[in-house]
Design a protein around this motif. Structure first.
Motif, mmCIF file in Angstrom:
data_model
loop_
_atom_site.group_PDB
_atom_site.id
_atom_site.type_symbol
_atom_site.label_atom_id
_atom_site.label_comp_id
_atom_site.label_asym_id
_atom_site.label_seq_id
_atom_site.Cartn_x
_atom_site.Cartn_y
_atom_site.Cartn_z
ATOM 1 N N MET A 144 0.839 -1.169 0.000
ATOM 2 C CA MET A 144 0.000 0.000 0.000
ATOM 3 C C MET A 144 0.889 1.238 0.000
ATOM 4 O O MET A 144 1.834 1.332 0.759
ATOM 5 N N LEU A 145 0.577 2.171 -0.852
ATOM 6 C CA LEU A 145 1.307 3.427 -0.950
ATOM 7 C C LEU A 145 0.429 4.537 -0.405
ATOM 8 O O LEU A 145 -0.702 4.699 -0.830
ATOM 9 N N ALA A 146 0.939 5.268 0.577
ATOM 10 C CA ALA A 146 0.224 6.422 1.131
ATOM 11 C C ALA A 146 1.006 7.673 0.747
ATOM 12 O O ALA A 146 2.202 7.765 1.003
ATOM 13 N N LEU A 147 0.326 8.627 0.132
ATOM 14 C CA LEU A 147 0.960 9.859 -0.319
ATOM 15 C C LEU A 147 0.211 11.036 0.283
ATOM 16 O O LEU A 147 -0.990 11.182 0.085
ATOM 17 N N THR A 148 0.933 11.878 1.027
ATOM 18 C CA THR A 148 0.356 13.078 1.623
ATOM 19 C C THR A 148 1.045 14.283 1.000
ATOM 20 O O THR A 148 2.273 14.377 1.019
ATOM 21 N N LEU A 149 0.261 15.193 0.461
ATOM 22 C CA LEU A 149 0.790 16.403 -0.161
ATOM 23 C C LEU A 149 0.279 17.605 0.614
ATOM 24 O O LEU A 149 -0.906 17.702 0.913
ATOM 25 N N GLU A 150 1.167 18.534 0.933
ATOM 26 C CA GLU A 150 0.806 19.734 1.674
ATOM 27 C C GLU A 150 0.986 20.968 0.786
ATOM 28 O O GLU A 150 1.967 21.070 0.050
ATOM 29 N N GLU A 151 0.040 21.875 0.891
ATOM 30 C CA GLU A 151 0.115 23.141 0.139
ATOM 31 C C GLU A 151 0.377 22.866 -1.337
ATOM 32 O O GLU A 151 1.232 23.492 -1.964
ATOM 33 N N PHE A 152 -0.373 21.937 -1.897
ATOM 34 C CA PHE A 152 -0.088 21.455 -3.238
ATOM 35 C C PHE A 152 -1.222 21.826 -4.185
ATOM 36 O O PHE A 152 -2.355 21.422 -3.994
ATOM 37 N N MET A 153 -0.907 22.606 -5.204
ATOM 38 C CA MET A 153 -1.902 22.943 -6.199
ATOM 39 C C MET A 153 -1.216 22.982 -7.559
ATOM 40 O O MET A 153 -0.150 23.585 -7.717
ATOM 41 N N LEU A 154 -1.807 22.293 -8.529
ATOM 42 C CA LEU A 154 -1.284 22.264 -9.886
ATOM 43 C C LEU A 154 -2.361 22.722 -10.849
ATOM 44 O O LEU A 154 -3.546 22.579 -10.582
ATOM 45 N N GLU A 155 -1.929 23.222 -11.975
ATOM 46 C CA GLU A 155 -2.843 23.557 -13.055
ATOM 47 C C GLU A 155 -2.596 22.571 -14.189
ATOM 48 O O GLU A 155 -1.458 22.339 -14.583
ATOM 49 N N LEU A 156 -3.664 21.970 -14.678
ATOM 50 C CA LEU A 156 -3.574 21.078 -15.831
ATOM 51 C C LEU A 156 -4.256 21.784 -16.998
ATOM 52 O O LEU A 156 -5.454 22.050 -16.968
ATOM 53 N N ASN A 157 -3.469 22.104 -18.028
ATOM 54 C CA ASN A 157 -3.989 22.861 -19.159
ATOM 55 C C ASN A 157 -3.460 22.247 -20.451
ATOM 56 O O ASN A 157 -2.256 22.265 -20.690
ATOM 57 N N ASP A 158 -4.346 21.675 -21.250
ATOM 58 C CA ASP A 158 -3.970 21.042 -22.518
ATOM 59 C C ASP A 158 -2.874 19.995 -22.337
ATOM 60 O O ASP A 158 -1.930 19.906 -23.131
ATOM 61 N N GLY A 159 -2.965 19.217 -21.275
ATOM 62 C CA GLY A 159 -2.012 18.139 -21.030
ATOM 63 C C GLY A 159 -0.727 18.560 -20.355
ATOM 64 O O GLY A 159 0.120 17.724 -20.050
ATOM 65 N N ALA A 160 -0.548 19.850 -20.098
ATOM 66 C CA ALA A 160 0.654 20.346 -19.435
ATOM 67 C C ALA A 160 0.351 20.600 -17.963
ATOM 68 O O ALA A 160 -0.701 21.128 -17.618
#
Length: 87
Positions: free
Chosen positions: A1-17
């Motif tokens: 089992m893989l547990a992933l915790t991300l803090e203060e994480f925001m990404l933009e997905l635009n046209d595959g980028a």
């Protein structure tokens, strides 16, 4: 089992980028439980790569300098001598 915790994480997905949004203050914690395989190998000229995987195909790789590996080996030797984990 893989547990992933991300803090203060925001990404933009635009046209595959994928683009970082906001400041560069992101943090992540990764935990891999029920490890099926573990190995150590050379990584470049100055590091050791530790690779751990599970039956679900999750994998975690960690690159360490030799002095960090030596400390880790010392910690494991201490556990072998003083902990019930290795009994």
């Amino acid at each position: 089992m893989l547990a992933l915790t991300l803090e203060e994480f925001m990404l933009e997905l635009n046209d595959g980028a994928i683009k970082n949004i906001g400041p560069n203050n992101k943090e992540a914690t990764v935990k891999l439980f029920d490890v099926d395989g573990a190995e150590a190998r050379e990584f470049g000229d100055k590091r050791v790569k530790l690779v751990f995987d599970d039956e679900d195909g999750n994998e975690v790789q960690v690159s360490l300098f030799p002095e960090d590996v030596e400390k880790l080996v010392g910690d494991i030797e201490d556990l072998q001598e003083n902990s019930a984990v290795f009994e």
